[in-house]
Design a protein around this motif. Structure first.
Motif, mmCIF file in Angstrom:
data_model
loop_
_atom_site.group_PDB
_atom_site.id
_atom_site.type_symbol
_atom_site.label_atom_id
_atom_site.label_comp_id
_atom_site.label_asym_id
_atom_site.label_seq_id
_atom_site.Cartn_x
_atom_site.Cartn_y
_atom_site.Cartn_z
ATOM 1 N N ALA A 7 -8.215 -5.630 -1.329
ATOM 2 C CA ALA A 7 -7.884 -4.238 -1.045
ATOM 3 C C ALA A 7 -6.663 -4.139 -0.136
ATOM 4 N N ALA A 8 -6.584 -5.024 0.868
ATOM 5 C CA ALA A 8 -5.445 -5.006 1.788
ATOM 6 C C ALA A 8 -4.161 -5.378 1.062
ATOM 7 N N LEU A 9 -4.216 -6.391 0.192
ATOM 8 C CA LEU A 9 -3.024 -6.791 -0.559
ATOM 9 C C LEU A 9 -2.596 -5.705 -1.538
ATOM 10 N N THR A 10 -3.569 -5.036 -2.162
ATOM 11 C CA THR A 10 -3.246 -3.943 -3.077
ATOM 12 C C THR A 10 -2.561 -2.805 -2.337
ATOM 13 N N LEU A 11 -3.092 -2.464 -1.155
ATOM 14 C CA LEU A 11 -2.483 -1.403 -0.357
ATOM 15 C C LEU A 11 -1.063 -1.779 0.059
ATOM 16 N N ALA A 12 -0.872 -3.037 0.471
ATOM 17 C CA ALA A 12 0.466 -3.490 0.857
ATOM 18 C C ALA A 12 1.430 -3.422 -0.319
ATOM 19 N N ALA A 13 0.964 -3.805 -1.521
ATOM 20 C CA ALA A 13 1.809 -3.740 -2.713
ATOM 21 C C ALA A 13 2.202 -2.303 -3.039
ATOM 22 N N LEU A 14 1.237 -1.388 -2.910
ATOM 23 C CA LEU A 14 1.531 0.025 -3.187
ATOM 24 C C LEU A 14 2.534 0.590 -2.181
ATOM 25 N N LEU A 15 2.369 0.217 -0.917
ATOM 26 C CA LEU A 15 3.305 0.680 0.107
ATOM 27 C C LEU A 15 4.708 0.146 -0.145
ATOM 28 N N TRP A 16 4.807 -1.061 -0.701
ATOM 29 C CA TRP A 16 6.116 -1.647 -1.002
ATOM 30 C C TRP A 16 6.739 -0.996 -2.232
ATOM 31 N N VAL A 17 5.920 -0.696 -3.240
ATOM 32 C CA VAL A 17 6.439 -0.167 -4.500
ATOM 33 C C VAL A 17 6.763 1.327 -4.389
ATOM 34 N N PHE A 18 6.038 2.044 -3.542
ATOM 35 C CA PHE A 18 6.181 3.510 -3.498
ATOM 36 C C PHE A 18 7.616 3.965 -3.237
#
Length: 269
Positions: A7-18
């Motif tokens: 979940a933490a890695l997914t959130l970090a990926a979304l924050l990077w892609v957004f």
């Protein structure tokens, strides 16, 4: 525990892609919609006018070509020079080797801003400030690249393979070219990605060297658009999206070698 990590890695990926998704969407918005309230991710009336104005009003293609050519040449030379230097430090013994390597490695602690004026003066006095030369040469032997290749050579190139090649009559350069380089492929890919991105996205050094707008790199060209009267945010967003394409292509093409090269140091033989 694994679910929390995922979940933490997914959130970090979304924050990077957004931000990239927002920039891509905004590049199709008219300027009046960029600062609308409440903000909207998707454009209400998509338009390609920003891209049309970018190509019609500015030398974007020329900036793109200059940046890409310089980055490709610098990357090719950097990979060759760093692999040769790293191999030499890893597999040869010579007087002053440790002192030379420690001096080179210590240069990583010196910010580039500290040496930018002496470097420019040195190039100016030798008459080597021609942009195509000056934008490439200072980066062909980075300390990080030499250190990286040295570490990988020590791990991935056994001395027995080198001795066998020499017994078979191969010269030192033939041994390096035909035996060592194939073993260094993961590290070469990682170094190529790092070198290309570092050169392609460099802003400060081209700002010092380049004075002719016709020779601008992409960062300089986009900055000139942004600094123009009226702050051309819409056109800059379109240019930024197009400018990101080569970096994404290089990363995707060499992602396997990049991951293998960066993770090699974590594996103990």
């Amino acid at each position: 525990m694994r679910h929390w990590v995922f979940a933490a890695l997914t959130l970090a990926a979304l924050l990077w892609v957004f931000p990239l998704v927002w920039a891509l969407s905004s590049s199709f918005k008219p300027r009046s919609d960029l600062f609308s309230y409440p903000p909207r991710l998707l454009p209400t009336e998509p338009t390609v006018e920003n891209y049309h104005n970018l190509f019609a009003g500015y030398s974007f293609l020329q900036w793109f070509l200059v940046s890409t050519v310089i980055a490709l040449i610098a990357t090719a030379v950097t990979v060759l020079v760093c692999s040769l230097a790293g191999f030499g430090f890893a597999k040869y013994s010579f007087r002053g080797k440790d002192a030379l390597f420690n001096t080179m490695f210590s240069s990583l602690a010196i910010p580039f801003a500290v040496i930018i004026v002496p470097l420019f003066i040195m190039l100016a006095k030798t008459g080597l400030t021609q942009p195509l030369f000056a934008l490439i040469v200072p980066w062909v032997a980075p300390a990080f690249g030499i250190f990286m290749m040295r570490q990988f050579c020590e791990q991935a190139v056994p001395d027995e393979i080198l001795d066998a090649a020499r017994i078979d009559g191969a010269s030192e350069f033939t041994t390096f070219w035909r035996v060592v380089l194939p073993l260094l492929r993961p590290a070469l890919g990682a170094l190529a990605v790092w070198s290309f991105l570092n050169t392609y996205n460099n802003f400060l050094w081209p700002l010092i060297i380049v004075s002719d707008p016709a020779q601008y790199t992409l960062p300089l060209g986009l900055q000139s658009i942004f600094g123009a009267e009226g702050r051309q945010y819409d056109i800059v967003l379109a240019g930024s999206i197009l400018a990101a394409v080569p970096s994404i292509v290089v990363f995707v093409a060499l992602r396997k070698q990049l991951i293998e090269g960066l993770s090699a140091g974590a594996v103990k033989n």
